[in-house]
Design a protein around this motif. Structure first.
Motif, PDB file in Angstrom:
ATOM      1  N   TRP A   1      -1.094 -29.083 -18.476  1.00  0.00           N
ATOM      2  CA  TRP A   1      -1.416 -28.769 -19.861  1.00  0.00           C
ATOM      3  C   TRP A   1      -0.395 -29.400 -20.783  1.00  0.00           C
ATOM      4  N   TRP A   2      -0.836 -29.608 -22.005  1.00  0.00           N
ATOM      5  CA  TRP A   2       0.059 -30.134 -23.027  1.00  0.00           C
ATOM      6  C   TRP A   2      -0.183 -29.353 -24.314  1.00  0.00           C
TER       7      TRP A   2
ATOM      8  N   ARG B   1     -13.049 -30.491 -27.095  1.00  0.00           N
ATOM      9  CA  ARG B   1     -12.815 -29.064 -27.307  1.00  0.00           C
ATOM     10  C   ARG B   1     -12.901 -28.715 -28.797  1.00  0.00           C
ATOM     11  N   GLN B   2     -12.368 -29.595 -29.649  1.00  0.00           N
ATOM     12  CA  GLN B   2     -12.449 -29.344 -31.087  1.00  0.00           C
ATOM     13  C   GLN B   2     -13.901 -29.364 -31.561  1.00  0.00           C
TER      14      GLN B   2
ATOM     15  N   LYS C   1      -9.290 -33.529 -25.769  1.00  0.00           N
ATOM     16  CA  LYS C   1      -8.880 -32.776 -26.955  1.00  0.00           C
ATOM     17  C   LYS C   1      -9.987 -32.743 -27.989  1.00  0.00           C
TER      18      LYS C   1
ATOM     19  N   TYR D   1      -2.588 -24.851 -30.299  1.00  0.00           N
ATOM     20  CA  TYR D   1      -3.137 -24.427 -29.013  1.00  0.00           C
ATOM     21  C   TYR D   1      -2.628 -25.370 -27.947  1.00  0.00           C
ATOM     22  N   ARG D   2      -2.996 -25.096 -26.698  1.00  0.00           N
ATOM     23  CA  ARG D   2      -2.624 -26.012 -25.622  1.00  0.00           C
ATOM     24  C   ARG D   2      -3.881 -26.497 -24.901  1.00  0.00           C
ATOM     25  N   GLU D   3      -3.857 -27.734 -24.465  1.00  0.00           N
ATOM     26  CA  GLU D   3      -4.984 -28.347 -23.762  1.00  0.00           C
ATOM     27  C   GLU D   3      -4.705 -28.335 -22.269  1.00  0.00           C
TER      28      GLU D   3
ATOM     29  N   LYS E   1      -6.925 -38.129 -22.589  1.00  0.00           N
ATOM     30  CA  LYS E   1      -6.395 -36.941 -23.250  1.00  0.00           C
ATOM     31  C   LYS E   1      -7.043 -36.755 -24.618  1.00  0.00           C
ATOM     32  N   GLU E   2      -7.169 -37.838 -25.365  1.00  0.00           N
ATOM     33  CA  GLU E   2      -7.728 -37.743 -26.701  1.00  0.00           C
ATOM     34  C   GLU E   2      -9.189 -37.284 -26.661  1.00  0.00           C
TER      35      GLU E   2
ATOM     36  N   GLU F   1      -0.598 -28.670 -28.268  1.00  0.00           N
ATOM     37  CA  GLU F   1      -1.020 -29.218 -29.542  1.00  0.00           C
ATOM     38  C   GLU F   1      -0.411 -28.346 -30.633  1.00  0.00           C
TER      39      GLU F   1
END
Length: 499
Positions: free
Chosen positions: A254-255, A433-434, A430, A260-262, A426-427, A257
């Motif tokens: 996870w990373w 999810r948005q 991310k 929140y975290r992804e 990753k992008e 943001e």
């Protein structure tokens, strides 16, 4: 009948060839007639050499008459066939079309033998004892799961079935449904399906063995199994427990943001659930002493289930996205479908592959693999986080992103730097999810409104929307002005929480 010879030659399982009619050795070709009739049908072509060259027959009409007589005298029962004379490249061929039979097994009788054959790949082989039992059931219009067992209904409990039924369908499981669902027969005896659904299932061969191995194989020299469990009882409980085993022995990267975290799991949970459910539903329960095995290694998860494809074809020679489903245990398949525990309409392999496609931009991405033979079916799911080669990006302060491996209970096991290429992956995760969040809040939201909320260009948002639509994760219902977005990604919708 207009038949494309070259197309037939390409269908290994449903096609066989002979350079000439072997009058003195009828078994050499009648075994294919038996196999085709016992399976999904097929065509036997006379006048084609072993290297697929069309050589033709000198007396095609006479050979066709002899073929018909041999079938009538040396097949029991006599299968439905159609003989066709076909001109190709100036030569005459005989095409023997054999239709799938309803009175299986179809035996070859001759040379003081009575043998039933089945089709495995491009070969016609003698049916073994288990395959013969299956053919007898097919001929009687029955399946294993519909047969009465030796167990009485009143001796078993079905609390798991009832609780999942209520949770999924929001109504109680009525007593009369035990009969309508095929769990008990008219004499009060459990069917085999009923025995498999009982809380304390007495079907010994229904167990699942789960093992997390240390390394890349069982003999890597890195030690014994890290974790193992033997699952038994109700097959619904086995599905839940097997999924939990995989989850508890997996890690998540996870990373962080801004708010929140992804997360990126080792294995997409929807794919894992579908693969295990398919193993439970489609396995051959008549193979005594053979259970499902789930083996987890550092780089992959392998699921073995007893029983090859029902039509004898080899899945590795087919396109798993288009192969039609053959339900070996239709009652069980119906139960799982009604309860929403597996994909409907036999599209499980397609669902597994499409779930993985969301991550195809990751480094060293591998498509899920499917292999089979006469008695086994194997599924391989690849660890998305193996070796940490996932993405490469720096924070605004030029500090490498931190990776944390997290167990299902939230316990942090290891911290290390994220390695490898694929910033786009990753992008995209991310952004998807948005987009899901925005659609959940307002199904009528436009791409322009999304771009403003996500601080991205409308063109980039359109790119992500097209990608999600291609992956079957979202859909546009209606026109551009009055339509709305619909999320059809079941993994996002919380599939695991519902089982």
């Amino acid at each position: 009948m207009n038949t494309d010879i070259q197309k037939l030659i390409g269908e290994a399982t449903t096609y066989d060839k002979k350079q000439m009619l072997e009058v003195k050795r009828p078994k050499s070709w009648l075994k294919s007639v038996s196999a085709f009739a016992n399976g999904e049908g097929g065509t036997l072509i006379f006048g084609v050499s072993d290297d697929d060259h069309i050589v033709g027959l000198a007396d095609a009409k006479g050979d066709a008459e002899r073929i018909s007589e041999e079938i009538k005298s040396k097949m029991d029962p006599v299968p439905a066939v159609n003989l066709e004379l076909k001109e190709a490249e100036g030569k005459t061929l005989v095409l023997l079309h054999v239709y799938p039979g309803q009175e299986t097994p179809y035996y070859y009788i001759g040379d003081k033998q009575r043998i039933a054959f089945v089709r495995i790949g491009n070969e016609s082989v003698t049916a073994d004892r288990t395959q013969l039992k299956t053919l007898v059931l097919k001929g009687s219009g029955r399946t294993y799961d519909s047969l009465p067992s030796n167990y009485r209904f009143e001796d078993m409990a079905f609390s798991k079935l009832k609780s999942v039924h209520y949770k999924r369908l929001q109504r109680s499981f009525e007593d009369n449904e035990f009969v309508s669902w095929g769990i008990i027969d008219e004499n009060g005896m459990l069917t085999n399906a009923g025995a498999l659904l009982a809380d304390e299932s007495p079907v010994r061969q229904s167990r699942i063995f789960c093992t997390r191995w240390n390394g890349l194989d069982m003999t890597s020299g890195l030690g014994e199994a890290i974790d193992d469990v033997e699952l038994e009882g109700c097959v619904i409980s086995q599905l839940q427990d097997a999924v939990s085993f995989v989850r508890n022995n997996s890690r998540k990267k996870w990373w962080k943001e801004n708010d929140y975290r992804e997360e990126l799991p080792d294995y997409p949970e929807r794919a894992v659930t579908e693969a295990i459910a398919n193993a439970i539903i489609h396995r051959d329960y008549m193979q005594m002493g053979s259970e499902i095995h789930i083996d987890m290694y550092d780089d992959r998860l392998e699921i073995y289930s007893p029983g090859g494809m029902m039509d004898g074809r080899l899945i590795q020679q087919l396109n798993p996205l288009t192969v039609p489903s053959k339900r070996r245990n239709p009652l069980l398949a119906d139960f799982f479908s009604r309860l929403g525990l597996m994909e409907r309409r036999g599209s499980g392999m397609k669902k597994i592959i499409n779930t993985y496609r969301l991550y195809e931009h990751l480094s060293d991405y591998h498509v899920p693999a499917f292999t089979s033979n006469a008695s086994e079916f194997h599924v391989t799911l690849w660890n998305l986080n193996y070796k940490g080669e996932i993405m490469e990006e720096l924070t605004p302060d030029n500090i490498p992103l931190i990776q944390e491996f997290v167990k299902g209970n939230g316990e942090v096991v290891v911290k290390e730097f994220v390695k490898g290429p694929s910033k786009f992956a990753k992008e995209f995760v991310k952004a998807s999810r948005q987009i899901y969040k925005l659609i959940s809040q307002n199904p009528h939201i436009s791409a322009i409104q999304m771009s403003e909320s996500m601080d991205l260009s409308p063109r980039q948002v359109q790119k992500y929307l097209r990608r999600l639509q291609e992956l079957g994760k979202i859909a546009r219902i209606g026109g551009r002005k009055m339509g709305e977005w619909k999320i059809i990604d079941e993994e996002y919708e919380g599939f695991f929480d519902r089982i």
